[in-house]
Design a protein around this motif. Structure first.
Motif, PDB file in Angstrom:
ATOM      1  N   ALA A 169       0.831  -1.207   0.000  1.00 58.73           N
ATOM      2  CA  ALA A 169       0.000   0.000   0.000  1.00 58.73           C
ATOM      3  C   ALA A 169       0.859   1.249   0.000  1.00 58.73           C
ATOM      4  N   GLN A 170       1.961   1.224   0.761  1.00 57.27           N
ATOM      5  CA  GLN A 170       2.868   2.370   0.786  1.00 57.27           C
ATOM      6  C   GLN A 170       3.553   2.544  -0.567  1.00 57.27           C
ATOM      7  N   ARG A 227       0.840   3.526  -3.143  1.00 57.14           N
ATOM      8  CA  ARG A 227      -0.016   4.634  -2.694  1.00 57.14           C
ATOM      9  C   ARG A 227      -1.489   4.323  -2.938  1.00 57.14           C
ATOM     10  N   PRO A 251      -4.578   2.617  -0.792  1.00 57.99           N
ATOM     11  CA  PRO A 251      -4.942   2.100   0.535  1.00 57.99           C
ATOM     12  C   PRO A 251      -5.351   0.632   0.477  1.00 57.99           C
ATOM     13  N   VAL A 299      -0.588   8.931   1.328  1.00 61.03           N
ATOM     14  CA  VAL A 299      -1.751   8.169   0.880  1.00 61.03           C
ATOM     15  C   VAL A 299      -3.041   8.873   1.290  1.00 61.03           C
ATOM     16  N   ARG A 338      -2.098   3.742   5.668  1.00 57.95           N
ATOM     17  CA  ARG A 338      -2.133   2.918   4.476  1.00 57.95           C
ATOM     18  C   ARG A 338      -3.437   2.128   4.394  1.00 57.95           C
ATOM     19  N   ASP A 389       0.926  -0.246  11.448  1.00 54.96           N
ATOM     20  CA  ASP A 389       1.223   0.717  10.392  1.00 54.96           C
ATOM     21  C   ASP A 389       2.155   1.824  10.895  1.00 54.96           C
TER      22      ASP A 389
END
Length: 265
Positions: free
Chosen positions: A17-18, A21, A23, A101, A147, A161
Motif C-alpha cells: 500500500a505504501q 499509494r 490504501p 496516501v 495505508r 502501520d
C-alpha cells in the motif's frame, strides 16, 4: 498467538500500500484486535524493510496521546512508532505529497534528547529523569498517514502501520526546558489562514513530558531504549485535520516561533 505467516502477510500488505499509494484493507483480519506483540512485530518488519533500503532511525513518535485524537481514531490508549531520516521534510519547500496516501496534519511538541534513557531498572524512568534527558524542545508538525483504506483502523492496525506515521517537520529554534513548560503551551493550527485545530500541552497525556516518560518505559521494555540525539514527537495537542495539495499549514505553539509549511500540488 498470531502466526509468523500472518505477520509476514500483514507486512506485505502494508508495504504494498505504501509503495503503490493505494490504501489496503485493515490488517486485523491477519493479526487480530488484541495481539499487541504481533502488531509491533508487523511494525518492526516494515521498519526493517526501510532500513534495508537505506533509511536510518532518528527517533520515535507517540500516537493517540490526546482524547481528541483517540476519539478520531476510535482507540483508547497511546502507541508508538519509529521516525526515520527520510520522513523529515523540515527543509522541503514545498513539501511533496508523492509518498502520502491519506494524510492528516497535527501540531505537537518535539524533544531532542541529550542523554540516553536506559537505566538499570524501569522504576528509574521517572518524570524527573526524562526531563533531565531532554536537550531542547521544538515545535513540530506531524503529517500522519494511514495505508489502511478510509482510516478504518483498530488499535492493532495503527500500531502495525508504524503508528500511522507519514512525515514530520520540526522548527529550527529549540528551547531548553528551563525556558518552556510543555504542559502549559497553547496551540492553534491553521490551514490557509483558517483555524482548524486548537489545544494545549495538558491535552497530551496531561503533559508532553509524561508522554515522553510513557514512551521511555515502552522502549526500555522492548529492549530498544531511547538514545541521546533521538528526536521524539510527543503527540498531538489537538485534533488532526485533513489538508490538500497546495494548502498552507501553520502551527502557533506558545513560546515558539510559528511553524509554517506549504504542500506541493
Amino acid at each position: 498467538m498470531t502466526s509468523q505467516d500472518a505477520i509476514a502477510a500483514a507486512v506485505d500488505r502494508l508495504a504494498a500500500a505504501q509503495e503503490d499509494r493505494v490504501p489496503c484493507a485493515a490488517v486485523r483480519d491477519l493479526i487480530g484486535t488484541a495481539d499487541l506483540p504481533a502488531a509491533y512485530a508487523v511494525q518492526q518488519g516494515l521498519v526493517r524493510r526501510r532500513l534495508e533500503a537505506g533509511a536510518t532511525v532518528v527517533g520515535r513518535k507517540i500516537g493517540a496521546t490526546s482524547e481528541a485524537v483517540q476519539n478520531q481514531l476510535g482507540v483508547d490508549q497511546p502507541d508508538f512508532g519509529y521516525l526515520l531520516d527520510d520522513m523529515d521534510v523540515s527543509a522541503d519547500h514545498p513539501i511533496s505529497m508523492r509518498t502520502l496516501v491519506q494524510p492528516r496534519v497535527e501540531a505537537e511538541v518535539a524533544f531532542v534528547l541529550g542523554a540516553d534513557v536506559d537505566p538499570d531498572a524501569e522504576e528509574e524512568i521517572t518524570l524527573a529523569a526524562v526531563r533531565a534527558a531532554v536537550d531542547v524542545a521544538l515545535p513540530a508538525l506531524e503529517i500522519v498517514d494511514s495505508r489502511i483504506e478510509g482510516w478504518d483502523i483498530g488499535f492493532t492496525d495503527t500500531v502495525a502501520d508504524n503508528a500511522s506515521s507519514g512525515l514530520y517537520v520540526v522548527g529550527s529554534a529549540g528551547l531548553p526546558l528551563s525556558r518552556l513548560e510543555p504542559r502549559e503551551v497553547e496551540m492553534s493550527l491553521t490551514v490557509n489562514g483558517e483555524e482548524r485545530s486548537a489545544g494545549n500541552g495538558a491535552a497530551c497525556l496531561g503533559d508532553p513530558l509524561e508522554a515522553l516518560r510513557w514512551l521511555a518505559v515502552q522502549a526500555w521494555r522492548f529492549g530498544d531504549p531511547l538514545r541521546a540525539g533521538h528526536l521524539v514527537l510527543s503527540g498531538a495537542l489537538g485534533p488532526f485535520v485533513p489538508f490538500a495539495p497546495g494548502d498552507k499549514v501553520e502551527a502557533a505553539i506558545s513560546g515558539f516561533e510559528p511553524l509554517a509549511v506549504e504542500f506541493g500540488a
